[in-house]
Design an enzyme around this catalytic site. Structure first.
Site, PDB file in Angstrom:
ATOM      1  N   ASP A  30       0.868  -1.188   0.000  1.00  0.00           N
ATOM      2  CA  ASP A  30       0.000   0.000   0.000  1.00  0.00           C
ATOM      3  C   ASP A  30       0.909   1.244   0.000  1.00  0.00           C
ATOM      4  O   ASP A  30       1.768   1.385   0.877  1.00  0.00           O
ATOM      5  CB  ASP A  30      -0.882  -0.041   1.266  1.00  0.00           C
ATOM      6  CG  ASP A  30      -1.800   1.166   1.368  1.00  0.00           C
ATOM      7  OD1 ASP A  30      -1.652   2.111   0.563  1.00  0.00           O
ATOM      8  OD2 ASP A  30      -2.661   1.176   2.272  1.00  0.00           O
ATOM      9  N   GLU A  80      30.125   7.644   3.533  1.00  0.00           N
ATOM     10  CA  GLU A  80      30.199   6.213   3.832  1.00  0.00           C
ATOM     11  C   GLU A  80      29.950   5.401   2.563  1.00  0.00           C
ATOM     12  O   GLU A  80      29.626   4.228   2.615  1.00  0.00           O
ATOM     13  CB  GLU A  80      29.232   5.829   4.945  1.00  0.00           C
ATOM     14  CG  GLU A  80      27.794   6.183   4.687  1.00  0.00           C
ATOM     15  CD  GLU A  80      26.881   5.650   5.778  1.00  0.00           C
ATOM     16  OE1 GLU A  80      26.897   4.434   5.994  1.00  0.00           O
ATOM     17  OE2 GLU A  80      26.158   6.450   6.387  1.00  0.00           O
ATOM     18  N   CYS A 112      26.509   7.971   9.161  1.00  0.00           N
ATOM     19  CA  CYS A 112      25.935   9.280   8.792  1.00  0.00           C
ATOM     20  C   CYS A 112      26.473  10.437   9.626  1.00  0.00           C
ATOM     21  O   CYS A 112      26.079  11.585   9.426  1.00  0.00           O
ATOM     22  CB  CYS A 112      24.420   9.248   8.941  1.00  0.00           C
ATOM     23  SG  CYS A 112      23.663   8.016   7.906  1.00  0.00           S
ATOM     24  N   SER A 202      17.648  -0.030  14.839  1.00  0.00           N
ATOM     25  CA  SER A 202      18.339   1.232  14.509  1.00  0.00           C
ATOM     26  C   SER A 202      17.444   2.427  14.855  1.00  0.00           C
ATOM     27  O   SER A 202      17.927   3.458  15.341  1.00  0.00           O
ATOM     28  CB  SER A 202      18.744   1.266  13.029  1.00  0.00           C
ATOM     29  OG  SER A 202      17.611   1.369  12.187  1.00  0.00           O
ATOM     30  N   HIS A 234      19.169  14.478  11.482  1.00  0.00           N
ATOM     31  CA  HIS A 234      19.529  13.480  10.469  1.00  0.00           C
ATOM     32  C   HIS A 234      18.227  12.777  10.081  1.00  0.00           C
ATOM     33  O   HIS A 234      17.462  12.363  10.956  1.00  0.00           O
ATOM     34  CB  HIS A 234      20.535  12.478  11.041  1.00  0.00           C
ATOM     35  CG  HIS A 234      20.655  11.253  10.191  1.00  0.00           C
ATOM     36  ND1 HIS A 234      20.954  11.331   8.853  1.00  0.00           N
ATOM     37  CD2 HIS A 234      20.456   9.931  10.460  1.00  0.00           C
ATOM     38  CE1 HIS A 234      20.948  10.113   8.343  1.00  0.00           C
ATOM     39  NE2 HIS A 234      20.650   9.248   9.290  1.00  0.00           N
ATOM     40  N   LYS A 243       8.854  11.491  15.027  1.00  0.00           N
ATOM     41  CA  LYS A 243       8.802  10.778  16.313  1.00  0.00           C
ATOM     42  C   LYS A 243       9.885  11.301  17.254  1.00  0.00           C
ATOM     43  O   LYS A 243       9.669  11.425  18.460  1.00  0.00           O
ATOM     44  CB  LYS A 243       9.037   9.280  16.095  1.00  0.00           C
ATOM     45  CG  LYS A 243       7.846   8.558  15.530  1.00  0.00           C
ATOM     46  CD  LYS A 243       8.164   7.065  15.481  1.00  0.00           C
ATOM     47  CE  LYS A 243       7.082   6.312  14.763  1.00  0.00           C
ATOM     48  NZ  LYS A 243       7.407   4.939  14.507  1.00  0.00           N
ATOM     49  N   ASN A 278      17.127   9.286   1.995  1.00  0.00           N
ATOM     50  CA  ASN A 278      18.269   9.399   2.909  1.00  0.00           C
ATOM     51  C   ASN A 278      19.523   9.751   2.100  1.00  0.00           C
ATOM     52  O   ASN A 278      19.785   9.140   1.056  1.00  0.00           O
ATOM     53  CB  ASN A 278      18.474   8.068   3.651  1.00  0.00           C
ATOM     54  CG  ASN A 278      19.387   8.208   4.868  1.00  0.00           C
ATOM     55  OD1 ASN A 278      20.010   9.256   5.069  1.00  0.00           O
ATOM     56  ND2 ASN A 278      19.464   7.169   5.678  1.00  0.00           N
ATOM     57  N   SER A 311      24.959   5.431  12.579  1.00  0.00           N
ATOM     58  CA  SER A 311      24.841   4.062  13.112  1.00  0.00           C
ATOM     59  C   SER A 311      26.194   3.503  13.505  1.00  0.00           C
ATOM     60  O   SER A 311      27.232   3.870  12.946  1.00  0.00           O
ATOM     61  CB  SER A 311      24.220   3.159  12.048  1.00  0.00           C
ATOM     62  OG  SER A 311      22.855   3.434  11.931  1.00  0.00           O
TER      63      SER A 311
END
Ligand code: HMG
Length: 397
Positions: A30, A80, A112, A202, A234, A243, A278, A311
């Site tokens: 969806d 990276e 990052c 993550s 980021h 969030k 990203n 990360s």
């Protein structure tokens, strides 16, 4: 203390984008999972003749307009998506842009996060040498396996910043909060050209490290949640940023922000990321570029909070103040034109770009010409990457 920060900032992304609606159709998902669940609309997909060097050179050539390059004494290249285990990608950019021979060039890596460490290394250098300038470039191609849950969070882009004393755009504050922990949430072993990721883990770490780095920063600076007019994060996917900002509001003020209040603080900074996906090291600074370009109100004197996460992991919270007259130093119109003129890829074209067979055995290869900026990867010969200046942009193909 002399102010140090950003004198110029410019952003570049691939001319080609995949609408996530096309991906959703092929994957049988969806589309609202991407549009609403991730808050992502498109992702920039580089053609075979675009890589971190060409994106970096294209961003930097814009940032360096009207800058006396003889003052650039350091090029810090954060990525990276390295193209070589030994040679720094910035050396190609140094050559393509005709930067001075007296210049340090280095590549920095920590997922990052590395553009932020580059910034923190440049600041004391510029305080000590206020007549010098540093070119900081963050350039990355976010790549996961076809059909994996990370696929919809791919993207690509580069940001170039000229850093100097008495900066025209932003002066950074001295205080920062920083945290390192040895975790395996996302990594890319040398034998793999796409990342491995524990997606949910993550995202949890991203939020935990925000809380830790923010609390350090807040305690050291004495600045509270309301003392920042805007926030840049980021942005692996915009929904996680929303969030994260709700999380900061909750731990600081025990409130849930309304949609309106949330958009007021982070809406502008997410606008470019929603369109490009990203861009790893560049992503936080793409957010700043979008905020500076798109906010209607005059941002002079406004303080911005920054959350950098890489990360593995290192996280840092810091801040800066936008300088009076900053609009004169921006490249807003160019960014708008670049995004508006992108070519939409079909799913089949995306997969062909993704799977382009670069030689791995030393054989030579001419790279087909696509629409790029001023610089492109023209060929690979004798294990060497050959870059070229584009005389005249061809039409999309
Ligand atoms: P996923 O499996 O694609 O998505 O993972 P999901 O199943 O968790 O769904 C995402 C949201 O969409 C959920 O909402 C669903 O309910 C909702 P939430 O529970 O999160 O509130 N949803 C829908 N909403 C509306 N209509 C629908 C619908 N269906 C579902 N029909 C994930 C998402 C980001 C984990 C994945 O894309 C991924 O693994 N990406 C790569 C890793 C990543 O981006 N991690 C983020 C933090 S780590 C980081 O930032 C570092 C990084 O940039 C690398 C570096 O440092 O170098 C990645």
């Amino acid at each position: 203390m002399v102010k140090v920060g950003i004198e110029r900032i410019a952003f570049y992304t691939s001319h080609y984008a995949l609408d996530l609606e096309a991906l959703a159709k092929v994957r049988g998902v969806d589309v609202n999972k991407f549009f609403v669940g991730l808050g992502q609309q498109k992702m920039s997909v580089p053609p075979p003749d675009e890589d971190i060097v060409t994106m970096a050179a294209n961003a930097a050539s814009r940032a360096l307009q009207s800058i006396d390059v003889s003052a650039i004494e350091m090029v810090l290249f954060a990525t990276e998506s390295g193209i070589d285990q030994s040679k720094a990608a910035g050396i190609y950019v140094h050559d393509l842009l005709g930067l001075p021979e007296r210049c340090r060039v280095i590549e920095l890596k920590q997922a990052c996060y590395s553009a932020t460490v580059a910034l923190q290394l440049a600041i004391p250098f510029l305080r000590q040498h206020p007549e010098k300038k540093v070119l900081l470039i963050a350039s990355d191609i976010a790549r996961y396996g076809l059909g994996t849950s990370g696929e919809s969070s791919q993207g690509s882009g580069a940001v170039a910043m000229v850093l100097s004393a008495n900066p025209a755009i932003m002066a950074f504050d001295a205080e920062y909060g920083v945290v390192t922990e040895n975790v395996m949430d996302f990594w890319r072993p040398n034998y793999s050209d796409s990342a491995f990721v524990e997606g949910k883990y993550s995202s949890k770490l991203y939020l935990n490290m925000l809380e830790k780095s923010w609390q350090q920063y807040r305690d050291l600076s004495g600045r509270g949640f309301d003392e920042h007019a805007y926030y840049c994060y980021h942005s692996p996917v915009p929904r996680l940023v929303e969030k994260a900002h709700q999380h900061l509001a909750k731990i600081n003020q025990c409130v849930k922000l309304s949609e309106e209040a949330l958009t007021a603080k982070i809406g502008h900074s997410l606008a470019y990321s929603r369109q490009i996906g990203n861009s790893y090291t560049a992503s936080l600074y793409v957010g700043l570029t979008a905020l500076l370009d798109l906010a209607e109100e005059d941002l002079s004197g406004k303080r911005v909070g920054f959350y950098s996460y890489g990360s593995g992991c290192v996280a840092e919270y810091f801040s800066g103040v936008i300088q009076p007259g900053y609009r004169d130093a921006l490249d807003t119109q160019n960014h708008a034109t670049m995004l508006a003129k992108r070519t939409a890829l079909s799913y089949a074209e995306y997969e062909a770009f993704y799977s382009f067979p670069y030689p791995e055995d030393g054989s030579s290869c001419e790279i087909p010409e696509h629409q790029t900026g001023q610089f492109r990867l023209a060929s690979i010969q004798d294990h060497k990457r050959i870059y070229a200046k584009v005389e005249k942009n061809i039409s999309a193909g």
